[in-house]
Design an enzyme around this catalytic site. Structure first.
Site, PDB file in Angstrom:
ATOM      1  N   ASP A 169      -8.050   2.190   4.996  1.00  0.00           N
ATOM      2  CA  ASP A 169      -8.915   0.589   5.380  1.00  0.00           C
ATOM      3  C   ASP A 169      -9.436   0.010   3.776  1.00  0.00           C
ATOM      4  O   ASP A 169     -10.162   1.125   3.149  1.00  0.00           O
ATOM      5  CB  ASP A 169     -10.101   0.510   6.808  1.00  0.00           C
ATOM      6  N   ARG A 221      -7.641   2.841  -4.867  1.00  0.00           N
ATOM      7  CA  ARG A 221      -7.136   3.713  -3.776  1.00  0.00           C
ATOM      8  C   ARG A 221      -6.711   4.760  -4.317  1.00  0.00           C
ATOM      9  O   ARG A 221      -5.997   6.151  -3.316  1.00  0.00           O
ATOM     10  CB  ARG A 221      -5.555   3.067  -2.985  1.00  0.00           C
ATOM     11  N   LYS A 271       0.745  -1.771  -0.351  1.00  0.00           N
ATOM     12  CA  LYS A 271       0.200  -0.242  -0.129  1.00  0.00           C
ATOM     13  C   LYS A 271       0.928   0.998  -0.351  1.00  0.00           C
ATOM     14  O   LYS A 271       0.873   2.230  -0.635  1.00  0.00           O
ATOM     15  CB  LYS A 271      -0.559   0.165   1.496  1.00  0.00           C
ATOM     16  N   LYS A 328      -2.841   0.963 -12.192  1.00  0.00           N
ATOM     17  CA  LYS A 328      -3.236   0.270 -11.340  1.00  0.00           C
ATOM     18  C   LYS A 328      -3.559   1.218 -10.451  1.00  0.00           C
ATOM     19  O   LYS A 328      -4.948   1.010 -10.876  1.00  0.00           O
ATOM     20  CB  LYS A 328      -2.628  -0.520  -9.894  1.00  0.00           C
TER      21      LYS A 328
HETATM   22  P1  ITT Z   1      -2.876  -1.864   7.550  1.00  0.00           P
HETATM   23  O1  ITT Z   1      -1.311  -2.037   8.293  1.00  0.00           O
HETATM   24  O2  ITT Z   1      -2.692  -0.377   6.013  1.00  0.00           O
HETATM   25  O3  ITT Z   1      -4.174  -1.971   8.048  1.00  0.00           O
HETATM   26  P2  ITT Z   1      -4.181  -4.016   5.987  1.00  0.00           P
HETATM   27  O4  ITT Z   1      -3.263  -4.582   5.269  1.00  0.00           O
HETATM   28  O5  ITT Z   1      -4.289  -4.981   7.096  1.00  0.00           O
HETATM   29  O6  ITT Z   1      -2.718  -3.080   6.304  1.00  0.00           O
HETATM   30  P3  ITT Z   1      -6.695  -3.535   5.079  1.00  0.00           P
HETATM   31  O7  ITT Z   1      -7.429  -4.213   6.155  1.00  0.00           O
HETATM   32  O8  ITT Z   1      -7.051  -2.253   4.334  1.00  0.00           O
HETATM   33  O9  ITT Z   1      -4.873  -3.388   4.801  1.00  0.00           O
HETATM   34  O10 ITT Z   1      -6.726  -4.499   3.366  1.00  0.00           O
HETATM   35  C1  ITT Z   1      -7.824  -5.699   3.679  1.00  0.00           C
HETATM   36  C2  ITT Z   1      -7.730  -7.288   2.831  1.00  0.00           C
HETATM   37  O11 ITT Z   1      -7.811  -6.599   1.745  1.00  0.00           O
HETATM   38  C3  ITT Z   1      -6.018  -7.154   3.494  1.00  0.00           C
HETATM   39  O12 ITT Z   1      -6.248  -8.443   2.955  1.00  0.00           O
HETATM   40  C4  ITT Z   1      -4.972  -6.817   1.802  1.00  0.00           C
HETATM   41  O13 ITT Z   1      -4.234  -8.032   1.830  1.00  0.00           O
HETATM   42  C5  ITT Z   1      -6.345  -6.703   0.532  1.00  0.00           C
HETATM   43  N1  ITT Z   1      -6.254  -5.317   0.034  1.00  0.00           N
HETATM   44  C6  ITT Z   1      -6.203  -4.184  -0.180  1.00  0.00           C
HETATM   45  N2  ITT Z   1      -5.782  -3.726  -0.929  1.00  0.00           N
HETATM   46  C7  ITT Z   1      -5.754  -4.352  -1.703  1.00  0.00           C
HETATM   47  C8  ITT Z   1      -5.487  -4.096  -3.559  1.00  0.00           C
HETATM   48  O14 ITT Z   1      -4.921  -3.010  -3.804  1.00  0.00           O
HETATM   49  N3  ITT Z   1      -5.419  -4.948  -3.890  1.00  0.00           N
HETATM   50  C9  ITT Z   1      -5.836  -6.324  -3.798  1.00  0.00           C
HETATM   51  N4  ITT Z   1      -5.914  -6.888  -2.324  1.00  0.00           N
HETATM   52  C10 ITT Z   1      -6.200  -5.479  -1.104  1.00  0.00           C
END
Ligand code: ITT
Length: 194
Positions: free
Chosen positions: A72, A180, A17, A174
């Protein structure tokens, strides 16, 4: 780092991210330095990613030393899974993963899915909490494809580029259509005006 600029902290433990946001940030001319901070945030189970984002930012509010944001994201399979995994995306990724999601779907052609992101910003000059949202629509690929990106990217085909999964796109491709990227553009518009 430019000492004349203010700091803008992105609180995340997810380096993928951060890299996406950093690439978007480098295209802008604004009065901030972007810094990653991996603080331990609390992710509650709530009905909407906006409530998760708000709680997540508030859980580290006492530790913030300047304008800071968290984000999130959720992955929603609207057809045929009625929005699952949504707010459970992290847990589902860790447990059944992309293979598990593919096993729940019969008709990939008719599938519908979207990603949503909510950025929660604590904006120090106004002592205010602000939200910026972004969504991208698409469908589910019958096979996992591509090795770029992360998470659910190998099974998501965006409507804008119907031949490819997110994991087959470069970061800049992307970013130009993603959840995002869209939330980020709204945050940029705000920071440029304030
Ligand atoms: P933070 O530390 O920022 O919270 P995180 O990996 O826990 O990071 P999220 O809770 O926002 O992030 O993400 C929820 C799930 O969705 C997580 O398994 C990510 O891998 C997936 N995800 C988030 N953004 C994505 C994207 O752009 N493409 C694919 N999968 C994504």
């Amino acid at each position: 780092m430019d000492d004349t600029k203010d700091m803008l902290y992105f609180i995340t433990g997810n380096n993928f991210k951060f890299n996406e946001i950093q690439q978007l940030f480098e295209q802008e001319t604004i009065k901030y330095n972007l810094i990653q901070k991996d603080l331990k945030t609390i992710e509650i189970q709530a009905d909407t990613i906006k409530s998760v984002a708000e709680f997540k930012l508030n859980s580290v509010k006492d530790k913030l030393i300047g304008s800071s944001f968290i984000e999130d994201s959720g992955f929603f399979v609207d057809n045929p899974l009625n929005g699952f995994p949504g707010v459970y995306s992290s847990y589902v990724m860790k447990t059944i993963g992309n293979k598990g999601i593919l096993n729940l779907i019969d008709n990939y052609e008719d599938s519908k899915a979207h990603f949503s992101t909510v950025i929660a910003l604590y904006f120090k000059p106004l002592n205010k909490l602000l939200f910026f949202e972004g969504t991208v629509e698409g469908k589910i690929s019958s096979l996992q494809k591509g090795n770029q990106g992360f998470g659910f990217d190998p099974i998501f085909i965006p409507d804008e580029i119907p031949q490819k999964t997110f994991a087959e796109l470069t970061t800049s491709q992307k970013n130009s259509i993603s959840h995002r990227g869209k939330a980020w553009m709204k945050l940029m518009d705000f920071l440029k005006e304030n």
